[in-house]
Design a protein around this motif. Structure first.
Motif, PDB file in Angstrom:
ATOM      1  N   GLN A 141     -84.854 -92.572  41.933  1.00  0.00           N
ATOM      2  CA  GLN A 141     -83.565 -92.923  42.532  1.00  0.00           C
ATOM      3  C   GLN A 141     -83.434 -92.385  43.956  1.00  0.00           C
ATOM      4  O   GLN A 141     -82.787 -93.004  44.799  1.00  0.00           O
ATOM      5  CB  GLN A 141     -82.428 -92.383  41.657  1.00  0.00           C
ATOM      6  CG  GLN A 141     -82.311 -93.076  40.314  1.00  0.00           C
ATOM      7  CD  GLN A 141     -81.245 -92.466  39.426  1.00  0.00           C
ATOM      8  OE1 GLN A 141     -80.744 -91.371  39.692  1.00  0.00           O
ATOM      9  NE2 GLN A 141     -80.891 -93.159  38.356  1.00  0.00           N
ATOM     10  N   TRP A 142     -84.044 -91.230  44.240  1.00  0.00           N
ATOM     11  CA  TRP A 142     -83.946 -90.623  45.572  1.00  0.00           C
ATOM     12  C   TRP A 142     -84.942 -91.208  46.566  1.00  0.00           C
ATOM     13  O   TRP A 142     -84.638 -91.385  47.754  1.00  0.00           O
ATOM     14  CB  TRP A 142     -84.170 -89.117  45.452  1.00  0.00           C
ATOM     15  CG  TRP A 142     -84.370 -88.441  46.773  1.00  0.00           C
ATOM     16  CD1 TRP A 142     -83.413 -88.036  47.656  1.00  0.00           C
ATOM     17  CD2 TRP A 142     -85.634 -88.111  47.382  1.00  0.00           C
ATOM     18  NE1 TRP A 142     -83.994 -87.461  48.766  1.00  0.00           N
ATOM     19  CE2 TRP A 142     -85.359 -87.493  48.626  1.00  0.00           C
ATOM     20  CE3 TRP A 142     -86.965 -88.263  46.990  1.00  0.00           C
ATOM     21  CZ2 TRP A 142     -86.369 -87.045  49.482  1.00  0.00           C
ATOM     22  CZ3 TRP A 142     -87.969 -87.818  47.832  1.00  0.00           C
ATOM     23  CH2 TRP A 142     -87.667 -87.215  49.066  1.00  0.00           C
ATOM     24  N   ALA A 143     -86.138 -91.523  46.110  1.00  0.00           N
ATOM     25  CA  ALA A 143     -87.246 -91.873  47.000  1.00  0.00           C
ATOM     26  C   ALA A 143     -87.027 -93.205  47.710  1.00  0.00           C
ATOM     27  O   ALA A 143     -86.464 -94.148  47.151  1.00  0.00           O
ATOM     28  CB  ALA A 143     -88.552 -91.915  46.218  1.00  0.00           C
ATOM     29  N   GLN A 144     -87.512 -93.274  48.960  1.00  0.00           N
ATOM     30  CA  GLN A 144     -87.544 -94.544  49.684  1.00  0.00           C
ATOM     31  C   GLN A 144     -88.742 -95.372  49.232  1.00  0.00           C
ATOM     32  O   GLN A 144     -88.632 -96.568  49.002  1.00  0.00           O
ATOM     33  CB  GLN A 144     -87.614 -94.283  51.187  1.00  0.00           C
ATOM     34  CG  GLN A 144     -86.380 -93.614  51.764  1.00  0.00           C
ATOM     35  CD  GLN A 144     -86.460 -93.463  53.262  1.00  0.00           C
ATOM     36  OE1 GLN A 144     -87.030 -94.301  53.964  1.00  0.00           O
ATOM     37  NE2 GLN A 144     -85.888 -92.392  53.787  1.00  0.00           N
ATOM     38  N   VAL A 145     -89.896 -94.713  49.147  1.00  0.00           N
ATOM     39  CA  VAL A 145     -91.090 -95.364  48.596  1.00  0.00           C
ATOM     40  C   VAL A 145     -91.196 -94.922  47.147  1.00  0.00           C
ATOM     41  O   VAL A 145     -91.380 -93.735  46.861  1.00  0.00           O
ATOM     42  CB  VAL A 145     -92.368 -94.965  49.370  1.00  0.00           C
ATOM     43  CG1 VAL A 145     -93.591 -95.656  48.766  1.00  0.00           C
ATOM     44  CG2 VAL A 145     -92.224 -95.316  50.848  1.00  0.00           C
ATOM     45  N   LYS A 146     -91.059 -95.854  46.229  1.00  0.00           N
ATOM     46  CA  LYS A 146     -90.967 -95.514  44.817  1.00  0.00           C
ATOM     47  C   LYS A 146     -92.355 -95.174  44.236  1.00  0.00           C
ATOM     48  O   LYS A 146     -93.370 -95.746  44.648  1.00  0.00           O
ATOM     49  CB  LYS A 146     -90.374 -96.689  44.023  1.00  0.00           C
ATOM     50  CG  LYS A 146     -89.078 -97.227  44.581  1.00  0.00           C
ATOM     51  CD  LYS A 146     -87.964 -96.175  44.598  1.00  0.00           C
ATOM     52  CE  LYS A 146     -86.644 -96.761  45.084  1.00  0.00           C
ATOM     53  NZ  LYS A 146     -85.567 -95.740  45.168  1.00  0.00           N
TER      54      LYS A 146
END
Length: 238
Positions: A141-146
């Motif tokens: 949920q936080w990451a830009q690149v999952k």
């Protein structure tokens, strides 16, 4: 002790950082033990053999870098393999103090480095290791690149946890398995390998910072073409 070993010890006494690359283990033939019982044992054998080879040739060229450890590891792997980009990088969870649960804030600085590597086209996909469902969800949920994968240790579970499996399926995250020890290379194990290979140095002054294990797999055939380790160590207080 031979002249080569003394010269190698002298070089290390003047150095503050040590980068060790094993090269392709498949070209080595047999290691000291016919069949290492674990990756940790294999890694220690690799350290000793690589140091012995280096000390016999005495090459003082040590790679120096002020960039992040993650970037250094990726750039060294690309250089060793003669490529410009890695298909996938999986990060093992950073160590935390005893009794402390791994939280998102522990992962964030490492993940941001990986995201930069993806954005700079040095890495295609990035994954995690040994995260449970709650930890993986928080990171996702936080990451830009999952994260596109998460490794699960076979020693911790024989069957994938249902909640982790459901979450991974919903968000297209590949669940993989591994059997690495919690600590692949301990400080004492590294120092013992260093001391046995180069008796003239003060091995207790050196500590391993990170270990990268790489493998090159023939596409669509699942055959390992190349594998090896890259280690960075540093002298204490340097």
């Amino acid at each position: 002790m031979g002249t080569d070993s003394r010269a190698a010890g002298l070089l290390l006494r003047r150095a503050s950082t040590l980068h060790l690359q094993t090269g392709n283990l498949l070209n080595w033939g047999r290691l000291r033990k016919k069949c290492p019982s674990s990756h940790g044992e294999e890694l220690r054998d690799c350290i000793q053999k690589t140091l012995n080879e280096w000390s016999s040739q005495i090459s003082p060229d040590l790679i120096r870098s002020n960039s992040s450890s993650m970037r250094s590891a990726v750039e060294m792997a690309c250089s060793a393999l003669g490529i410009a980009q890695l298909d996938s990088v999986i990060i093992a969870s950073p160590p935390v103090e005893d009794g402390v649960n791994l939280a998102l804030e522990h992962l964030q600085p490492y993940w941001e480095e990986l995201e930069n590597l993806v954005q700079n086209k040095k890495v295609v996909a990035i994954g995690t290791s040994d995260l449970d469902k709650a930890q993986l969800e928080q990171l996702y949920q936080w990451a830009q690149v999952k994260p596109n994968s998460n490794q699960v240790n076979l020693a911790s579970c024989c069957v994938m946890p249902p909640d982790l499996t459901a979450f991974a399926k919903e968000f297209d995250i590949q669940l993989l398995t591994h059997n690495d020890p919690k600590e692949l290379l301990s400080e004492s194990s590294f120092q013992e390998a260093l001391q046995e290979s180069l008796p003239d140095i003060r091995a207790n002054e050196w500590v391993p910072l990170w270990v990268l294990r790489y493998s090159v797999i023939v596409k669509s055939r699942g055959i390992i073409k190349s594998k090896g380790y890259i280690i960075q160590a540093k002298r204490r207080d340097s």
